[in-house]
Every structure is written in C-alpha cells, then in structure tokens.
Design a protein around this motif. Structure first.
Motif, PDB file in Angstrom:
ATOM      1  N   GLY A  26       2.905  -4.014 -14.440  1.00  0.00           N
ATOM      2  CA  GLY A  26       1.740  -3.469 -13.742  1.00  0.00           C
ATOM      3  C   GLY A  26       0.446  -4.043 -14.294  1.00  0.00           C
ATOM      4  O   GLY A  26      -0.437  -4.471 -13.540  1.00  0.00           O
TER       5      GLY A  26
ATOM      6  N   ALA B 190       0.673   2.586 -12.972  1.00  0.00           N
ATOM      7  CA  ALA B 190       1.672   1.726 -12.334  1.00  0.00           C
ATOM      8  C   ALA B 190       2.528   1.185 -13.476  1.00  0.00           C
ATOM      9  O   ALA B 190       2.152   0.221 -14.140  1.00  0.00           O
TER      10      ALA B 190
ATOM     11  N   ARG C 136       4.855  -0.978  -6.647  1.00  0.00           N
ATOM     12  CA  ARG C 136       4.216  -0.026  -5.723  1.00  0.00           C
ATOM     13  C   ARG C 136       4.848   1.363  -5.864  1.00  0.00           C
ATOM     14  O   ARG C 136       4.150   2.364  -5.925  1.00  0.00           O
TER      15      ARG C 136
ATOM     16  N   ILE D 149       3.734   3.695  -8.900  1.00  0.00           N
ATOM     17  CA  ILE D 149       2.374   4.237  -8.996  1.00  0.00           C
ATOM     18  C   ILE D 149       2.434   5.759  -8.866  1.00  0.00           C
ATOM     19  O   ILE D 149       2.989   6.286  -7.903  1.00  0.00           O
TER      20      ILE D 149
ATOM     21  N   GLU E 234      -2.347  -6.504 -12.443  1.00  0.00           N
ATOM     22  CA  GLU E 234      -3.731  -6.006 -12.353  1.00  0.00           C
ATOM     23  C   GLU E 234      -4.724  -6.920 -13.070  1.00  0.00           C
ATOM     24  O   GLU E 234      -5.810  -7.167 -12.557  1.00  0.00           O
TER      25      GLU E 234
ATOM     26  N   PHE F 123      -5.154  -4.064  -7.979  1.00  0.00           N
ATOM     27  CA  PHE F 123      -4.963  -3.048  -6.939  1.00  0.00           C
ATOM     28  C   PHE F 123      -5.397  -1.663  -7.398  1.00  0.00           C
ATOM     29  O   PHE F 123      -5.820  -0.854  -6.584  1.00  0.00           O
ATOM     30  N   LEU F 124      -5.339  -1.373  -8.700  1.00  0.00           N
ATOM     31  CA  LEU F 124      -5.723  -0.053  -9.189  1.00  0.00           C
ATOM     32  C   LEU F 124      -7.244   0.138  -9.211  1.00  0.00           C
ATOM     33  O   LEU F 124      -7.758   1.113  -8.651  1.00  0.00           O
TER      34      LEU F 124
ATOM     35  N   ALA G 289      -4.063   2.827  -3.869  1.00  0.00           N
ATOM     36  CA  ALA G 289      -3.483   1.810  -4.753  1.00  0.00           C
ATOM     37  C   ALA G 289      -2.148   1.319  -4.211  1.00  0.00           C
ATOM     38  O   ALA G 289      -1.858   0.117  -4.233  1.00  0.00           O
ATOM     39  N   LYS G 290      -1.336   2.236  -3.696  1.00  0.00           N
ATOM     40  CA  LYS G 290      -0.048   1.835  -3.120  1.00  0.00           C
ATOM     41  C   LYS G 290      -0.241   0.921  -1.912  1.00  0.00           C
ATOM     42  O   LYS G 290       0.529  -0.014  -1.712  1.00  0.00           O
TER      43      LYS G 290
ATOM     44  N   CYS H 130      -1.250  -2.523  -3.381  1.00  0.00           N
ATOM     45  CA  CYS H 130      -0.341  -3.127  -4.356  1.00  0.00           C
ATOM     46  C   CYS H 130       0.460  -4.275  -3.721  1.00  0.00           C
ATOM     47  O   CYS H 130       1.107  -4.086  -2.692  1.00  0.00           O
TER      48      CYS H 130
END
Length: 129
Positions: A87, A76, A58, A61, A91, A100-101, A38-39, A42
């Motif tokens: 966050g 996040a 980022r 998270i 998302e 991104f998650l 995820a990082k 992100c």
C-alpha cells in the motif's frame, strides 16, 4: 409550582457531550466517505507478478477508529505473500506514482469539515432548548 431548572454547569455538560457525540458521528461518516473515495481511486494491479493479487490493495482499505472516535486512520494494508506491504509503495513510490489515499482525503476534506460543523450546531441547538 415547579420549574424545570437546569444549572448552567449541567447545560454546558449536556451541550458538550451532545456536541462531542455529534462531532464523532460526523467524523465517522467522513472516514467512511474517504474510504469509499480511496477505493474508487485505488489502482488495480494488471501486471504479471504472481505475488500481487489483483484488487487486494483496494479490498484492504479500511477505517481504524482512534481516540474513542475523535480521530480515524484510513489504512490500505495489503501484503504480498512474502510480507511486503505494498500500500505504501503504491501511494508513495515515485516509480509507481499512483497515490489514492491522500487524494481521497483531499477530495472529501471540505465536506467532512462542513458536516462536522453542521452536526455540532444542530446538537447545540437541540440541547439549548
């Protein structure tokens, strides 16, 4: 002459605890893998809005253990100075459209399942000797 006798109940209890502990360890490793993925996915803000700190989303998270390690949340939770948690906006917002998650979870899902199964099998083999 003495034999090492273990009752079926004791063996099942050992196998259950060993298997559960192995599954929890594998799940924790999976949560860390999702966090790392995820990082890497992100987005980092490059705009001019001073309320948003580049990289803060980022950096926010992290993993949260739940149920004694039987479940995990990847969070996040970066917030703007006015308290806006952005966050979820990044998302889920159709305007921003940079999830991104969930893509990180999708990318790691099969490996996590495989690792849990292998860890439980190994624990059962160890306890079944």
């Amino acid at each position: 002459m003495s034999r090492d006798y273990i009752s079926t109940r004791e063996l099942l209890n050992r196998m259950g605890k060993g298997a559960m502990d192995a599954a929890k360890r594998a799940l924790a490793e999976g949560a860390e893998a999702v966090k790392t993925e995820a990082k890497s996915r992100c987005p980092v803000y490059r705009g001019r809005d001073k309320r948003v700190v580049p990289g803060a989303l980022r950096d926010s998270i992290h993993c949260v253990k739940r149920g004694g390690g039987t479940s995990w949340r990847i969070v996040a939770d970066a917030q703007a100075p006015d308290g806006t948690a952005y966050g979820k906006l990044v998302e889920f917002s159709p305007k921003i459209n940079q999830p991104f998650l969930y893509p990180a979870l999708d990318a790691e899902r099969d490996a996590i399942k495989k690792n849990i199964v292998e860890a439980v099998k190994a624990a059962l083999r160890r306890e079944g000797k």
